[in-house]
Design a protein around this motif. Structure first.
Motif, PDB file in Angstrom:
ATOM      1  N   ALA A  19      52.078  45.471  -5.162  1.00  0.00           N
ATOM      2  CA  ALA A  19      51.753  46.730  -4.487  1.00  0.00           C
ATOM      3  C   ALA A  19      50.546  46.561  -3.572  1.00  0.00           C
ATOM      4  O   ALA A  19      50.498  47.147  -2.480  1.00  0.00           O
ATOM      5  CB  ALA A  19      51.491  47.825  -5.522  1.00  0.00           C
ATOM      6  N   ALA A  28      52.648  43.470 -10.993  1.00  0.00           N
ATOM      7  CA  ALA A  28      53.121  44.623 -10.224  1.00  0.00           C
ATOM      8  C   ALA A  28      52.027  45.167  -9.316  1.00  0.00           C
ATOM      9  O   ALA A  28      52.286  45.510  -8.149  1.00  0.00           O
ATOM     10  CB  ALA A  28      53.603  45.715 -11.181  1.00  0.00           C
ATOM     11  N   GLU A  43      58.283  47.303  -7.950  1.00  0.00           N
ATOM     12  CA  GLU A  43      57.403  47.054  -6.813  1.00  0.00           C
ATOM     13  C   GLU A  43      58.024  46.041  -5.856  1.00  0.00           C
ATOM     14  O   GLU A  43      57.880  46.163  -4.627  1.00  0.00           O
ATOM     15  CB  GLU A  43      56.040  46.561  -7.301  1.00  0.00           C
TER      16      GLU A  43
END
Length: 489
Positions: free
Chosen positions: A355, A351, A383
Motif C-alpha cells: 500500500a 500489505a 493490496e
C-alpha cells in the motif's frame, strides 16, 4: 391503543406506553387525532386523553382548562401545538403542574410519566426531557427544550413565572432545584439509553461545569456516540485549559478506543508537559492520531521521519502501523526501504508495504505483485490486487481465470475475480459465468449480478467473443436470466 381508547377502554394510557419511549406518545397523539377526524364519533371521545388530542383546537384548549392534573406528556406535546391559544394555555398548565406538584400527587405523576417514586421535581423533569427533545424539531417545539435546559443549568426558567410564594412547603417549584438536585438530574440524563438525551446532558453539563476534567475525560473515553464523545472531549480540554493539566484526564483520553478522543489526548500532552510521549503514538492504528503525534514531536524539536526510518529498517520492531506512518512522511527516494519489506514474515507488514509503494506512486513489477496475489495473507492479496487494477488490461486473463477455481483460497479467488472485472470485456463475462455457483455467497452474488446485467449483443458486435462461445456461455447463464430476455437473445 388509540382505537381502544376511543372505543371506551378505561385502562390508563400511560401504563400501556411504558417502555416504548417518547416516540410512542407522539404516535399516539397523531393516531387519536386521525381516528377522530376520519372515523368519528367515538364512544370514548370524552376521555381526557382523547380530548387533548382532538383535531379541533377549541376542544384541546377546553380540555387543558377543565382538568386539574392532565397527563404531562400530552400537555408537553400541546406546548408545541400549531394553534397559538392552545400552545399558550398548555405552557401555563405545564408550569403549574410541574412547579406546584404536591407530594400527595407523586403516585399520579409516577403513573402518568412512568416515574420512580420521587421526593423532588427533578424526576418529573428528567422524564420530560426525551419527549421535549423529540418535539424540539417542530416549529414551536424549542420552547420546552429551552425551559428544561434552563432548569437543569440552574438559570431562570419561564415556568417559574407561575410560582406563587404563599403555597405550602409541600409544593415544588422549578426555582427550588438545588445544585444537588440538578447534579442528580444531569447524572440520570447522562446515563440514559436514549441518545438525544445523552447528547442534551453532555451539552448542559459542559456548559455549567458540572464535572471536573477527569470525569469529563472518562466519559469521553467510554461514550459510544461520537457526537456526545466530542462534547465530553471538548469540555475536558476546556477544563484542563482553565484549571491546569490533569495527568489522570490525559491518560483517560489516551486510553480511549475512539480516534477523535485519542487524538485530543495526544494534543493535551503538550500542555501537560509530556510532549516526549509523542513518540509512543507515532505508530497508532489511526492516521489522525499519528498526525497529531508527529505535530507534537515536531513542536518539541523531534524528527518524526528519523523515528519512522529507524522502525522500518529494524525488521524485528517494524509493524504495519509503523509502515503506514512512514508512508505518510516518506518520499519516492524511500521506495527501496518499502521494497525490502515485501518479503517480511508478517503479513500485515507486507500489505502495508504494498500500500505504501502504491501511495507513493512507485511501480512494482507485475511478476512480484502476481506472486503476492497468491500470498497466504488475505490483506496482502487484497493490496496486490489494488495495485494491479491500474494495469489489469495487460495481465494474462487465463492465469487470472485459473485462480478463480474452487481449489484456490477464498481471498485469492476474490482478488482474481476483482482483476477480471477490472479488465472488462469477454474475460469478465467468462469469469462471471464460471463463478455463478461459487461457494462464497458474496462472489456468487457479484457474478450473477454481472451476468444478469450483461450486454450480450454488444459483446457479439464488438467481436470480443465468437458467437458459438457466447451461445455456450448463454446456455450456462440461462438459469439466472429472465425467460423473455433469454428467448430474445
Amino acid at each position: 391503543m388509540a382505537r381502544s381508547l376511543l372505543e371506551g377502554d378505561e385502562s390508563p394510557v400511560a401504563a400501556r406506553l411504558v417502555g416504548n419511549g417518547p416516540d410512542a406518545w407522539i404516535a399516539f397523539d397523531e393516531e387519536v387525532r386521525r381516528l377522530q377526524r376520519d372515523c368519528g364519533p367515538w364512544e370514548g371521545s370524552g376521555r381526557l386523553e382523547a380530548r387533548l388530542c382532538h383535531p379541533d383546537g377549541r376542544v384541546r384548549m377546553a380540555a387543558l382548562a377543565a382538568w386539574r392534573h392532565p397527563p404531562l406528556a400530552l400537555v408537553l406535546i400541546r406546548c408545541a401545538d400549531w394553534v397559538p391559544q392552545v400552545r399558550d394555555r398548555a405552557r401555563r398548565v405545564l408550569g403549574r403542574a410541574v412547579a406546584h406538584h404536591p407530594v400527595g400527587n407523586r403516585d399520579r405523576a409516577r403513573r402518568v410519566l412512568n416515574l420512580p417514586m420521587a421526593d423532588d421535581p427533578a424526576h418529573v423533569l428528567t422524564a420530560l426531557v426525551p419527549l421535549a427533545l423529540r418535539l424540539g424539531g417542530r416549529e414551536h417545539g424549542g420552547w420546552g427544550v429551552e425551559q428544561l435546559e434552563a432548569a437543569v443549568s440552574g438559570r431562570y426558567s419561564l415556568l417559574a413565572a407561575w410560582w406563587r410564594p404563599g403555597l405550602a412547603s409541600t409544593t415544588w417549584s422549578w426555582n427550588s432545584l438545588t445544585p444537588r438536585q440538578r447534579g442528580g438530574m444531569i447524572d440520570r440524563l447522562a446515563g440514559s439509553a436514549d441518545r438525544p438525551t445523552r447528547r442534551f446532558a453532555a451539552r448542559v453539563a459542559a456548559a455549567c461545569g458540572h464535572y471536573d476534567a477527569r470525569e469529563l475525560a472518562r466519559r469521553a473515553a467510554t461514550d459510544r456516540d461520537p457526537v456526545t464523545g466530542r462534547t465530553w472531549t471538548d469540555a475536558a480540554l476546556a477544563a484542563m485549559a482553565a484549571g491546569g493539566p490533569d495527568d489522570g484526564a490525559v491518560d483517560a483520553l489516551l486510553g480511549s478506543r475512539f480516534v477523535a478522543v485519542r487524538a485530543a489526548g495526544v494534543t493535551a500532552l503538550r500542555r501537560a508537559g509530556r510532549a516526549a510521549e509523542a513518540v509512543d503514538h507515532l505508530t497508532d492504528r489511526a492516521g489522525r492520531v499519528r498526525a497529531c503525534a508527529r505535530w507534537l514531536l515536531g513542536q518539541d524539536g523531534g524528527d518524526p521521519y528519523a523515528h519512522y526510518r529507524a522502525l522500518v529498517t529494524d525488521r524485528r520492531r517494524v509493524t504495519r502501523y509503523a509502515v503506514a506512518g512512514f508512508r505518510e512522511v516518506a518520499g519516492q527516494d524511500d521506495g527501496p526501504l518499502l521494497h525490502a519489506l515485501l518479503d517480511h514474515p508478517e503479513g500485515p507488514v507486507r500489505a502495508a508495504a504494498v500500500a505504501g509503494l502504491r501511495a507513493l506512486g512507485l511501480d512494482v513489477e507485475d511478476a512480484v505483485l502476481l506472486a503476492l496475489l497468491d500470498d497466504p495473507s488475505p490483506s496482502v492479496s487484497r493490496e496486490a490486487a489494488s495495485s494491479l487494477l491500474r494495469v489489469a488490461e495487460r495481465l494474462d486473463s487465463a492465469a487470472l481465470a485459473e485462480r478463480t477455481g474452487p481449489e484456490w483460497p477464498l481471498h485469492v479467488r476474490r482478488a482474481a475475480f476483482r482483476l477480471l472485472r477490472g479488465r472488462g470485456g469477454s474475460a469478465e463475462l467468462r469469469a462471471s459465468v464460471a463463478m455463478m455457483t461459487d461457494p462464497d455467497p458474496v462472489l456468487g452474488l457479484y457474478a450473477r449480478s454481472t451476468v444478469t446485467n450483461w450486454n450480450w449483443l454488444s459483446t457479439l458486435d464488438e467481436g470480443e467473443a465468437h458467437q458459438a462461445e457466447l451461445g455456450v456461455l448463454l446456455a450456462r447463464a440461462a438459469r439466472v436470466l429472465d425467460v423473455q430476455r433469454l428467448r430474445l437473445l
